[in-house]
Design an enzyme around this catalytic site. Structure first.
Site, PDB file in Angstrom:
ATOM      1  N   ASP A 204     -58.843 -56.642  -1.181  1.00 58.62           N
ATOM      2  CA  ASP A 204     -58.429 -57.758  -0.339  1.00 58.62           C
ATOM      3  C   ASP A 204     -56.920 -57.947  -0.313  1.00 58.62           C
ATOM      4  O   ASP A 204     -56.378 -58.907  -0.874  1.00 58.62           O
ATOM      5  CB  ASP A 204     -59.126 -59.048  -0.784  1.00 58.62           C
ATOM      6  CG  ASP A 204     -59.139 -60.078   0.334  1.00 58.62           C
ATOM      7  OD1 ASP A 204     -58.228 -60.040   1.185  1.00 58.62           O
ATOM      8  OD2 ASP A 204     -60.061 -60.910   0.364  1.00 58.62           O
ATOM      9  N   HIS A 207     -55.698 -61.384   1.861  1.00 55.04           N
ATOM     10  CA  HIS A 207     -55.545 -62.773   1.420  1.00 55.04           C
ATOM     11  C   HIS A 207     -54.188 -63.034   0.778  1.00 55.04           C
ATOM     12  O   HIS A 207     -53.800 -64.188   0.599  1.00 55.04           O
ATOM     13  CB  HIS A 207     -56.659 -63.138   0.423  1.00 55.04           C
ATOM     14  CG  HIS A 207     -56.393 -62.694  -0.990  1.00 55.04           C
ATOM     15  ND1 HIS A 207     -56.362 -61.370  -1.361  1.00 55.04           N
ATOM     16  CD2 HIS A 207     -56.132 -63.406  -2.129  1.00 55.04           C
ATOM     17  CE1 HIS A 207     -56.110 -61.284  -2.654  1.00 55.04           C
ATOM     18  NE2 HIS A 207     -55.958 -62.493  -3.144  1.00 55.04           N
ATOM     19  N   HIS A 212     -52.033 -66.881  -1.267  1.00 53.26           N
ATOM     20  CA  HIS A 212     -50.992 -66.932  -2.295  1.00 53.26           C
ATOM     21  C   HIS A 212     -49.612 -67.223  -1.710  1.00 53.26           C
ATOM     22  O   HIS A 212     -48.594 -66.991  -2.385  1.00 53.26           O
ATOM     23  CB  HIS A 212     -50.944 -65.596  -3.052  1.00 53.26           C
ATOM     24  CG  HIS A 212     -52.205 -65.256  -3.781  1.00 53.26           C
ATOM     25  ND1 HIS A 212     -52.880 -66.149  -4.586  1.00 53.26           N
ATOM     26  CD2 HIS A 212     -52.927 -64.093  -3.834  1.00 53.26           C
ATOM     27  CE1 HIS A 212     -53.959 -65.566  -5.099  1.00 53.26           C
ATOM     28  NE2 HIS A 212     -54.022 -64.327  -4.659  1.00 53.26           N
ATOM     29  N   ASP A 358     -57.231 -67.974  -6.261  1.00 52.20           N
ATOM     30  CA  ASP A 358     -58.401 -67.118  -6.032  1.00 52.20           C
ATOM     31  C   ASP A 358     -59.685 -67.799  -6.490  1.00 52.20           C
ATOM     32  O   ASP A 358     -60.725 -67.699  -5.833  1.00 52.20           O
ATOM     33  CB  ASP A 358     -58.242 -65.785  -6.777  1.00 52.20           C
ATOM     34  CG  ASP A 358     -57.204 -64.879  -6.131  1.00 52.20           C
ATOM     35  OD1 ASP A 358     -56.972 -65.014  -4.914  1.00 52.20           O
ATOM     36  OD2 ASP A 358     -56.628 -64.043  -6.847  1.00 52.20           O
TER      37      ASP A 358
END
Length: 440
Positions: A204, A207, A212, A358
């Site tokens: 991933d 993301h 983040h 996360d």
């Protein structure tokens, strides 16, 4: 056994939501995946001396991993075959034997039954000690210091199981002096399915610039321009899915990108790079300087560069325990190792800035499937499927760019293969997924 043919579709790109929630699918995972696949147990540096041991889990089975007097490593289920009590409650230590606290049965470092209280007066010397050894882990093998175990005596060797992923991991395992894991591990509980964090680490890159964004700006990371996912350079990295469900993504020249004060690490990499180029060639010297997000099937993940090493231990379909170590090169100066540990705690430790980003998403991704109607649906990870293929110089299936889901699809192809209940031999004879296109 549940028919899994409709749970994973389109070469791994479509997943049925029930695989993240249903108890019967989870029970099938314990039998068909965690009772068969090789799983990470320890690094040899954690148990260097005879009698050293750690306790861990394979699936939901508690196991003891112990260094033997001859230097070999054995593992066995941490449960007394008399009444089932947990025999060893310590996380780690050094012992000459393991004694059950309930009735005093004692077992050697090899798990064999050594002594039984009142063996003559109550059992009349009739007990057959070999029958009541602690259940052994069928195979325990080490790959360049990483110790894995499997309950399946018919499983392929660890080297064959890792396949092409071993070729890639040699990038950091073959450094002069080798590596070590610094602990004790940080431990935490997440209310998510075990596959969700594996997805996050194996594939991933999507993301990073979104979930983040604030954290990357706060630590003034070189990756902060990714914030907002407005654009990215497709040539800034790639993703690899290797046969067996392993895989990773790499961002070139970004190994130190998550370290707020990464100067000392960059100097270390610059010093070591000519050595690694000489040892492993141009490609892997380039990987040595990249930042990786990676997973080893089924439930071990790591970030090379940030140097976090994780186990996602299942505790039912909706919960996991997370164990986190810091990976370092053994020859690094003590100050650099300490900097690695501090950065790991700040970013991907239990309360780390990126870990909490996360964790919340992972819990919500799982919890949404609580709804009966919701989990009748499908999830889609087809990003980059039309741009992945074979590479002239690199093994595995290579996806163009870091923002794609090539490795996620590889993970779910292996998940479906094992969940089908077919033997290792049957799986190995089947044609491998091989898109007919070449990726530069």
């Amino acid at each position: 056994m549940k028919d899994v043919t409709k749970l994973i579709l389109e070469d791994g790109a479509v997943q049925d939501r029930r695989i993240y929630w249903d108890q019967d699918i989870y029970e099938q995972e314990l039998e068909q995946i965690f009772a068969r696949a090789w799983q990470f147990l320890a690094h040899e540096s954690q148990i260097p001396n005879a009698g050293d041991f750690i306790t861990t889990r394979m699936g939901e089975d508690n196991v003891i991993v112990a260094r033997q007097p001859d230097g070999k490593i054995k593992a066995f289920i941490n449960s007394c075959p008399h009444r089932g009590n947990v025999v060893c409650h310590a996380d780690t230590g050094n012992a000459r034997a393991f004694t059950c606290a309930y009735h005093g049965w004692a077992f050697g470092l090899d798990g064999e039954l050594a002594t039984v209280p009142l063996e003559h007066d109550a059992y009349y010397d009739a007990i057959e000690r070999p029958r009541y050894a602690m259940h052994p882990v069928a195979k325990v093998e080490s790959y360049k210091g990483l110790v894995f175990g499997t309950f399946d005596a018919g499983a392929p060797s660890l080297r064959d199981y890792l396949g092409d992923m071993a070729w890639y991991m040699d990038t950091f395992l073959d450094v002069p002096g080798g590596i070590e894991l610094l602990g004790p591990p940080m431990k935490s509980i997440l209310n998510c399915n075990w596959k969700v964090p594996v997805e996050n680490f194996i594939a991933d890159g999507y993301h990073v610039g979104w979930a983040h964004a604030a954290a990357l700006k706060a630590i003034e990371s070189p990756l902060s321009p990714l914030a907002g996912n407005q654009a990215y350079d497709v040539n800034s990295g790639l993703q690899v899915a290797t046969r067996g469900g392993h895989g990773f993504g790499v961002i070139w020249d970004a190994a130190a990108a998550i370290h707020p004060d990464g100067g000392a690490y960059r100097e270390w990499l610059a010093k070591r790079t000519p050595i690694m180029r000489e040892r492993l060639g141009e490609w892997r010297s380039r990987f040595y300087n990249g930042h990786w997000d990676a997973s080893i099937f089924p439930n071990c993940s790591f970030l090379y560069g940030t140097n976090t090493w994780k186990l996602w231990l299942p505790m039912g379909p909706h919960n996991i325990e997370v164990w986190t170590w810091t990976l370092v090169e053994k020859d690094m100066p003590a100050e650099l190792k300490q900097m690695m540990v501090a950065t790991n705690m700040m970013t991907f430790g239990t309360a780390g800035m990126l870990e909490t980003d996360d964790g919340e998403n992972m819990e919500q991704c799982t919890g949404s499937n609580r709804g009966w109607v919701t989990r009748r649906g499908k999830l889609y990870s087809g990003m980059g499927q039309v741009r992945e293929g074979v590479h002239a110089e690199l093994p595995g299936i290579v996806g163009k760019g870091i923002v794609c889901e090539t490795s996620n699809r590889g993970f779910y192809r292996r998940w479906a293969e094992l969940m089908s209940g077919r033997s290792w031999e049957e799986i190995s004879r089947e044609p491998h997924y091989a898109p007919n296109r070449e990726v530069a």
